[in-house]
Design an enzyme around this catalytic site. Structure first.
Site, PDB file in Angstrom:
ATOM      1  N   HIS A   1      -0.100  -4.452  -1.675  1.00  0.00           N
ATOM      2  CA  HIS A   1      -0.225  -4.836  -0.262  1.00  0.00           C
ATOM      3  C   HIS A   1      -1.589  -5.459   0.028  1.00  0.00           C
ATOM      4  CE1 HIS A   1      -2.830  -1.363   0.633  1.00  0.00           C
ATOM      5  NE2 HIS A   1      -1.971  -0.601  -0.050  1.00  0.00           N
TER       6      HIS A   1
ATOM      7  N   CYS B   1      -2.187   2.936  -4.163  1.00  0.00           N
ATOM      8  CA  CYS B   1      -1.578   1.610  -4.057  1.00  0.00           C
ATOM      9  C   CYS B   1      -2.469   0.545  -4.685  1.00  0.00           C
ATOM     10  CB  CYS B   1      -1.315   1.276  -2.597  1.00  0.00           C
ATOM     11  SG  CYS B   1       0.072   2.169  -1.868  1.00  0.00           S
TER      12      CYS B   1
END
Length: 297
Positions: free
Chosen positions: A241, A257
């Site tokens: 992301h 992440c």
């Protein structure tokens, strides 16, 4: 003051270095200079780049003359080191994407490092100077990636946790490399062979159990404006992301992440389909899977 310079023979002609040196000196007075080993590990630390930026930076044309001078000449290396920003601009790495000029410099450096399989730490060092010199001279600097067991003839991805580099492959050929931030510590980012199971524009952030949720599309959303969920816990826990913290890219900073610059993830997003394979591991794990990502020599 009188100065004497030796002439260099290039293709049976003589090129005087005097005008080249004078031109570079003019540029050096208006450009950024980088101290060897300077780096920024977090947005809270002071920036160590020296800013002497002026209005006449468009004198990068003198870098074209490097192609006419043997790169083995030590004076050329000194000129490149003294005119780092001019070189990065000439090669297209320096882009004014942020209002913070030092962040633009860092972005340029870590993209150049990632492209050449060098851990993106934002340092201008001997390795980078050598690569820049070769690029200015039109020489090949393709990283020596090797894939012994190609998992797909189409697109697939590796994330190197040792180097913080995401590589997009097509078959056995690297298409594009990006600097990323992963878990702090790196073990928070799971190793393994996964797939992308969902893609979301303007994802909402649930707060991670420690903060208030933030709606999708908000400038304060730490996921940025794109989410590509990994096949771990249904695709909503770990993903690739964007970020609201661009200085973190290239570091160990997330809760697991994979963060990218917003402009990078927005570029990657439309290129890859769901179900694309994503191999995540450190150097040793990638090598076990037959993937080596050595630095440019």
């Amino acid at each position: 003051m009188h100065m004497k310079f030796k002439t260099l023979k290039v293709k049976s002609t003589k090129l005087l270095l005097y005008p080249l040196l004078i031109s570079f000196t003019a540029v050096s007075l208006t450009g950024y200079t980088f101290g060897n080993g300077s780096t920024t590990k977090s947005p809270k630390e002071p920036i160590s780049y020296v800013n002497t930026y002026g209005k006449n930076m468009n004198k990068g044309y003198v870098l074209d003359l490097i192609k006419k001078v043997p790169i083995v000449d030590s004076r050329i290396r000194k000129l490149v080191n003294a005119n780092s920003l001019a070189a990065l601009k000439k090669l297209g790495y320096y882009q004014e994407r942020f209002k913070d000029k030092n962040l633009n410099i860092r972005s340029a450096l870590i993209h150049l490092q990632s492209e050449n399989n060098i851990k993106p730490d934002g340092k201008w060092d001997k390795r980078i100077a050598e690569i820049v010199l070769k690029k200015l001279a039109g020489l090949n600097t393709t990283p020596p990636d090797k894939v012994l067991d190609i998992p797909s003839v189409g697109l697939w991805i590796t994330i190197n946790k040792s180097k913080n580099i995401l590589t997009l492959y097509e078959g056995g050929k690297p298409v594009k490399k990006y600097p990323v931030a992963i878990g702090n510590p790196s073990t928070l980012t799971p190793s393994g062979k996964f797939t992308i199971v969902n893609k979301v524009v303007n994802p909402a952030w649930g707060g991670g159990g420690y903060a208030k949720p933030i709606k999708g599309g908000s400038p304060s959303n730490p996921l940025g404006y794109r989410w590509m969920g990994l096949s771990i816990k249904g695709g909503s826990s770990y993903g690739i992301h964007g970020t609201t913290d661009p200085y973190s890219i290239g570091t160990y900073a997330s809760h697991g992440c994979i963060r990218m610059f917003n402009f990078d993830v927005e570029s990657l997003f439309p290129k890859i389909p769901t179900s694309i394979k994503v191999f995540i591991g450190n150097e040793e794990e990638l090598e076990i899977w037959g993937i080596t990502q050595g630095e440019v020599k």
